[in-house]
Structures are given as structure tokens and as C-alpha cells.
Design a protein around this motif. Structure first.
Motif, PDB file in Angstrom:
ATOM      1  N   PHE A 137       0.852  -0.842   0.393  1.00 16.94           N
ATOM      2  CA  PHE A 137       0.289  -0.009  -0.431  1.00 16.94           C
ATOM      3  C   PHE A 137       0.830   1.426  -0.309  1.00 16.94           C
ATOM      4  N   VAL A 138       2.084   1.485   0.999  1.00 19.80           N
ATOM      5  CA  VAL A 138       3.144   1.878   0.722  1.00 19.80           C
ATOM      6  C   VAL A 138       3.639   3.062  -1.282  1.00 19.80           C
ATOM      7  N   ALA A 139       3.623   1.591  -1.559  1.00 16.24           N
ATOM      8  CA  ALA A 139       3.938   1.458  -2.970  1.00 16.24           C
ATOM      9  C   ALA A 139       2.163   2.528  -3.648  1.00 16.24           C
ATOM     10  N   MET A 140       1.225   1.685  -3.642  1.00 17.74           N
ATOM     11  CA  MET A 140       0.300   2.723  -4.038  1.00 17.74           C
ATOM     12  C   MET A 140      -0.002   4.724  -3.449  1.00 17.74           C
ATOM     13  N   GLY A 141       0.907   4.335  -2.533  1.00 15.48           N
ATOM     14  CA  GLY A 141       0.714   5.844  -2.064  1.00 15.48           C
ATOM     15  C   GLY A 141       0.223   6.216  -0.762  1.00 15.48           C
ATOM     16  N   TYR A 142      -0.382   4.811   0.348  1.00 10.84           N
ATOM     17  CA  TYR A 142      -0.583   5.314   1.639  1.00 10.84           C
ATOM     18  C   TYR A 142       0.571   5.500   2.612  1.00 10.84           C
ATOM     19  N   GLU A 143      -0.136   6.038   3.850  1.00 11.03           N
ATOM     20  CA  GLU A 143       0.495   6.242   5.207  1.00 11.03           C
ATOM     21  C   GLU A 143       0.091   5.150   5.146  1.00 11.03           C
ATOM     22  N   VAL A 144       1.351   4.799   6.290  1.00  6.39           N
ATOM     23  CA  VAL A 144       1.089   3.688   7.722  1.00  6.39           C
ATOM     24  C   VAL A 144       0.264   4.531   8.505  1.00  6.39           C
ATOM     25  N   ALA A 145      -0.599   4.105   9.056  1.00  7.12           N
ATOM     26  CA  ALA A 145      -0.918   4.917  10.952  1.00  7.12           C
ATOM     27  C   ALA A 145      -0.614   4.564  11.839  1.00  7.12           C
ATOM     28  N   GLU A 146      -0.236   4.781  13.160  1.00  8.15           N
ATOM     29  CA  GLU A 146      -0.334   3.768  14.089  1.00  8.15           C
ATOM     30  C   GLU A 146      -1.042   4.746  15.166  1.00  8.15           C
ATOM     31  N   GLY A 147      -1.497   3.646  16.275  1.00 10.54           N
ATOM     32  CA  GLY A 147      -2.446   4.747  17.291  1.00 10.54           C
ATOM     33  C   GLY A 147      -2.342   4.073  18.903  1.00 10.54           C
ATOM     34  N   PRO A 148      -3.335   4.556  19.895  1.00 10.18           N
ATOM     35  CA  PRO A 148      -2.535   3.652  21.078  1.00 10.18           C
ATOM     36  C   PRO A 148      -3.175   2.048  21.170  1.00 10.18           C
ATOM     37  N   GLU A 149      -2.622   1.228  21.945  1.00  9.66           N
ATOM     38  CA  GLU A 149      -2.978   0.186  22.041  1.00  9.66           C
ATOM     39  C   GLU A 149      -4.506   0.345  23.082  1.00  9.66           C
ATOM     40  N   VAL A 150      -4.546   1.010  23.791  1.00 11.67           N
ATOM     41  CA  VAL A 150      -5.449   1.665  25.003  1.00 11.67           C
ATOM     42  C   VAL A 150      -6.258   2.649  24.530  1.00 11.67           C
ATOM     43  N   GLU A 151      -7.626   2.217  24.280  1.00  5.46           N
ATOM     44  CA  GLU A 151      -8.036   3.206  23.678  1.00  5.46           C
ATOM     45  C   GLU A 151      -9.208   4.159  24.515  1.00  5.46           C
ATOM     46  N   LEU A 210      -7.484  16.272   4.984  1.00  4.24           N
ATOM     47  CA  LEU A 210      -7.950  15.563   3.173  1.00  4.24           C
ATOM     48  C   LEU A 210      -6.798  15.982   2.326  1.00  4.24           C
ATOM     49  N   PRO A 211      -7.443  14.885   1.407  1.00  4.08           N
ATOM     50  CA  PRO A 211      -7.935  13.755   1.578  1.00  4.08           C
ATOM     51  C   PRO A 211      -6.263  12.399   2.018  1.00  4.08           C
ATOM     52  N   VAL A 212      -7.384  11.655   2.766  1.00  2.99           N
ATOM     53  CA  VAL A 212      -6.936  10.626   4.058  1.00  2.99           C
ATOM     54  C   VAL A 212      -6.348   9.745   3.478  1.00  2.99           C
ATOM     55  N   TYR A 213      -5.664   9.011   2.825  1.00  4.96           N
ATOM     56  CA  TYR A 213      -5.006   7.635   2.699  1.00  4.96           C
ATOM     57  C   TYR A 213      -4.252   6.895   3.421  1.00  4.96           C
ATOM     58  N   VAL A 214      -5.059   5.715   4.755  1.00  8.17           N
ATOM     59  CA  VAL A 214      -3.406   5.334   5.283  1.00  8.17           C
ATOM     60  C   VAL A 214      -3.942   4.470   5.308  1.00  8.17           C
ATOM     61  N   ILE A 215      -2.964   3.575   5.957  1.00  9.71           N
ATOM     62  CA  ILE A 215      -3.711   2.094   6.230  1.00  9.71           C
ATOM     63  C   ILE A 215      -2.626   1.694   7.960  1.00  9.71           C
ATOM     64  N   CYS A 216      -3.181   1.184   8.329  1.00 12.77           N
ATOM     65  CA  CYS A 216      -3.748   0.721  10.236  1.00 12.77           C
ATOM     66  C   CYS A 216      -3.261  -0.565  10.611  1.00 12.77           C
ATOM     67  N   PRO A 217      -1.888  -1.373  10.495  1.00 13.45           N
ATOM     68  CA  PRO A 217      -1.793  -2.224  11.004  1.00 13.45           C
ATOM     69  C   PRO A 217      -1.469  -2.396  12.632  1.00 13.45           C
ATOM     70  N   GLY A 218      -1.831  -3.206  13.667  1.00 14.59           N
ATOM     71  CA  GLY A 218      -1.307  -3.734  14.636  1.00 14.59           C
ATOM     72  C   GLY A 218      -2.545  -4.253  15.465  1.00 14.59           C
ATOM     73  N   LEU A 255      -8.788  -4.339  -3.221  1.00 13.02           N
ATOM     74  CA  LEU A 255      -8.446  -5.111  -3.384  1.00 13.02           C
ATOM     75  C   LEU A 255      -8.109  -6.495  -4.161  1.00 13.02           C
ATOM     76  N   ASP A 256      -8.589  -6.002  -5.048  1.00 14.74           N
ATOM     77  CA  ASP A 256      -7.451  -6.913  -6.489  1.00 14.74           C
ATOM     78  C   ASP A 256      -6.137  -7.269  -6.481  1.00 14.74           C
ATOM     79  N   HIS A 257      -6.403  -5.355  -5.995  1.00 18.02           N
ATOM     80  CA  HIS A 257      -4.356  -5.324  -6.449  1.00 18.02           C
ATOM     81  C   HIS A 257      -3.359  -5.920  -5.443  1.00 18.02           C
ATOM     82  N   MET A 258      -4.805  -5.480  -4.264  1.00 16.53           N
ATOM     83  CA  MET A 258      -3.208  -6.746  -2.692  1.00 16.53           C
ATOM     84  C   MET A 258      -3.306  -8.240  -2.941  1.00 16.53           C
ATOM     85  N   VAL A 259      -5.262  -8.574  -2.862  1.00 14.95           N
ATOM     86  CA  VAL A 259      -5.006  -9.959  -3.418  1.00 14.95           C
ATOM     87  C   VAL A 259      -3.796  -9.936  -4.543  1.00 14.95           C
TER      88      VAL A 259
END
Length: 376
Positions: A137-151, A210-218, A255-259
Motif C-alpha cells: 500500500f505504501v507503493a500505492m501512495g498510502y501512509e502507515v498510521a499507528e495509534g495507542p492500544e489502550v483507547e 483531506l484527502p486521507v489514504y492510510v493503512i493501520c496495522p497493529g 482489493l484486487d491489487h492487494m490479493v
């Protein structure tokens, strides 16, 4: 002052008697010969050739003798001390040679042995797969976003259009860290261990232009029992795109590109209608079975255990972002639209590598991680 006593006989001095000198010399030679190592030889040297040894004490008595008697006594003691000194030197050379030979034998290095007897390290496959998904997704222009686990409960539920009476907000699914304090304190939101990484999407909409393009792993937490297909702590990755004019077609193409990037260029996906509070319309995303590629459907001769001969494997949920979620984040829902999807990385790892038991991923056994190698 009286003249020297020229009639003084040195043999009358006990320490200078010939038999005493011979006895001290012989004892010293026997002790030197009996020394089995250098430490023992050092003790023998101190006892029979040191300042307090019998021969050294006898040598001191010579000074009290008359001049004509000193020569003979000195010769006798000197020969005895010389014999002991030569024996000590010879024995030390022998013991040092034995030590060096033993060290060479015991500490020899066989250069023909394998040089890599220490096994190579291995990264955990969940980390490797998560980073591979991020790279797609970074190759597609998305940013990697992170946040706290206690929310905050508001970010985890309310902002995502999950009402207070929703079953997911009960103790059956959520780990509560702190309940709401009430209106009097001005804090009506509780604190939870996040049940998904969707709060990171909310934070991204609140913090970014905006616009926002993010991927959020965790990591996320739910009150599931640990078994072959469930774990109370698992890794999730979610995607959020909010821009002008986004449609379900953009979601399907993403989704097609990811898979295809993760499973192969011949892989296909499909969307099945479903319901999620935070997306409207919502869908379940399936991908064609990577083992049988759908050929097991209706074919009793070629059953597929992976997809149960259905030809498709469920991967995760997706849909267009609910306008209520956009409004809660201060986004003009009339102007902007967005899509989102999420899935568990553990389940994707099971699909990619035929892992049968999810508990193997969390037990920390190097026999599980080592076959995946040290992929950077």
C-alpha cells in the motif's frame, strides 16, 4: 680482643654436616621429581630452594666459620644447591612441554568442521507479512498510521457508529480498562483495549488534512478463547481512503491489487453483501481458493480441504465509510466519500502457509518461526 678460633671444626655445626647436606639435597631432588604440574613445582621450589629452605639456612651458617673452614663448607653447600637448581630447571622445562602439548591437544580447532553451527535467526512471520502488506500500500501512495492500544471508548465505538447498546460493547467481547466516570466529571467515555484498529482511522481523519489514504496495522484485543482458530490478542490491518468521488469500484480495484500482490496475479475477489455499523453499503470480501482455484466446486474426485470445495475463502470485511462516521470526524459527507476494509493477519498467514493452529503463532517456539527465515 681474642684471635680467631682456627681449631673450629665445621662438621660440629649440625646444618653443615655432610650427611645433613646430602639429606636436604636428596629430599629436594625427590620432591622435584614428584612434582606433577607447575603449581606443585612452585611449592617445591619455595620449600627446597627458597630463603627458608634447609640448604639456604645451612648456607647462612658458613659465615660464622673460621676462614680456613669456609671453603670446604661452601663448596659442599654450593654443589648441593646447584644440583637442586638444575633439577628444578629441568623439571620445569619438562612440565611446560607437557602443558603445551596438552593445551594443543585439548584446544585444537578442527578447521574442517562446519563454520555455521549456530542456527541463523528468523523474524516472526506475522511481522514479515505485516511489513509486506504495508509495502504493497505504501507503493500505492498510502501512509502507515499507528495509534495507542489502550483507547478511549468514544474512538473505539461511538465515532464508528456503534451505539451504546451494541453487543460488541459488552464485557463478552471487550476488555474494559476503565468505565465512564459520568457527567459530573465531564468524562462520559470509558477506556478499553482496542477491539480493532479502526480508532486509528478516526484519529487519522481528525489529525490529517483531506484527502486521507492510510493503512493501520497493529495488535487488537477481544475476549476470545485461545484455540486453533482464535486468540484474544491478534494482529489486524485496516485501510481507509477518504477523498472526493470514491466509489465501490475503487474499493474493488484496491482489493484486487492487494490479493494479486500477496497471493498471485491470477487471484480474483468477490464482494458479498453484509452489514457493519461503520460502513454503508458493507460487504464481505472473498478471494478464490489459492489451492484449488475453484476447480473443486462440484468435483467429488478433487475435494479441497482449504475451501471445503466451495472455491472461495473469506478474507475480511469492507465497504463505503458510513456518512455518520465522516460527520463525527468533522468531514463534509456531502463532498467526500471513502472506503475501508480490514482483516486479520494471522488468518492471512494461515492461508498463505497452510498453518493449521493459530496457537503456534503465539507460543514463541523457534521451531515455528525458523522455517520462515530472516526475510528483510
Amino acid at each position: 680482643m681474642s684471635a680467631p678460633n682456627k681449631s673450629y671444626d665445621p662438621v660440629e655445626v649440625e646444618a653443615l654436616k655432610p650427611e645433613e647436606i646430602d639429606r636436604a639435597r636428596n629430599e629436594a631432588l625427590e620432591a622435584v621429581a614428584a612434582a606433577t604440574d607447575l603449581d606443585a613445582l612452585r611449592e617445591v621450589k619455595a620449600a627446597h630452594a627458597g630463603d627458608r629452605s634447609p640448604l639456604a639456612l645451612a648456607n647462612r651458617e658458613i659465615g660464622a666459620l673460621p676462614p680456613h673452614a669456609k671453603a670446604e663448607a661452601g663448596k659442599r653447600v654450593g654443589q648441593a644447591r646447584g644440583a637442586v637448581g638444575q633439577a628444578l630447571k629441568k623439571r620445569q622445562e619438562e612440565l611446560e612441554a607437557e602443558r603445551d602439548e596438552r593445551v594443543l591437544a585439548e584446544e585444537a580447532v578442527d578447521v574442517t568442521l562446519p563454520h555455521d553451527r549456530h542456527p541463523a535467526g528468523a523474524r516472526h512471520p506475522l511481522t514479515t507479512l505485516s511489513e509486506r502488506i504495508e509495502d504493497v500500500f505504501v507503493a500505492m501512495g498510502y501512509e502507515v498510521a499507528e495509534g495507542p492500544e489502550v483507547e478511549a471508548e468514544w474512538l473505539n465505538f461511538d465515532a464508528l457508529n456503534i451505539p451504546p447498546d451494541h453487543p460488541a460493547r459488552t464485557m463478552q467481547d471487550t476488555f474494559f480498562v476503565q468505565g465512564p466516570k459520568g457527567e459530573a466529571s465531564g468524562d462520559e467515555s470509558g477506556v478499553v483495549l482496542r477491539t480493532h484498529t479502526s480508532p486509528v482511522q478516526i484519529r487519522s481523519l481528525l489529525d490529517r488534512e483531506l484527502p486521507v489514504y492510510v493503512i493501520c496495522p497493529g495488535r487488537v484485543f477481544r475476549t476470545d478463547e485461545l484455540d486453533a482458530t482464535h486468540t484474544p490478542v491478534f494482529t489486524q490491518v485496516e485501510l481507509l481512503a477518504v477523498d472526493e468521488g470514491l466509489t465501490m469500484a475503487d474499493l474493488k480495484g484496491t482489493l484486487d491489487h492487494m490479493v494479486q500482490s500477496l497471493f498471485g496475479e491470477d487471484m480474483k475477489t468477490r464482494l458479498r453483501p453484509n452489514y457493519f455499523p461503520f460502513t454503508e453499503p458493507s460487504a464481505e470480501m472473498d478471494m478464490v481458493c489459492y489451492v484449488c482455484h475453484g476447480e473443486s466446486v462440484g468435483n467429488v474426485d478433487r475435494p479441497c480441504r482449504t475451501c471445503s470445495s466451495e472455491g472461495w475463502i473469506e478474507l475480511g470485511g469492507c465497504g463505503m465509510v458510513n456518512p455518520r462516521v465522516l460527520t463525527a470526524c468533522g468531514v463534509d459527507a456531502e463532498r467526500y466519500s471513502g472506503f475501508a476494509f480490514g482483516f486479520g493477519i494471522e488468518r492471512m498467514l494461515m492461508f498463505r502457509h497452510n498453518v493449521e493452529d493459530m496457537r503456534d503463532m503465539v507460543e514463541g517456539d523457534v521451531r515455528f518461526t525458523r522455517p520462515f527465515g530472516m526475510e528483510i
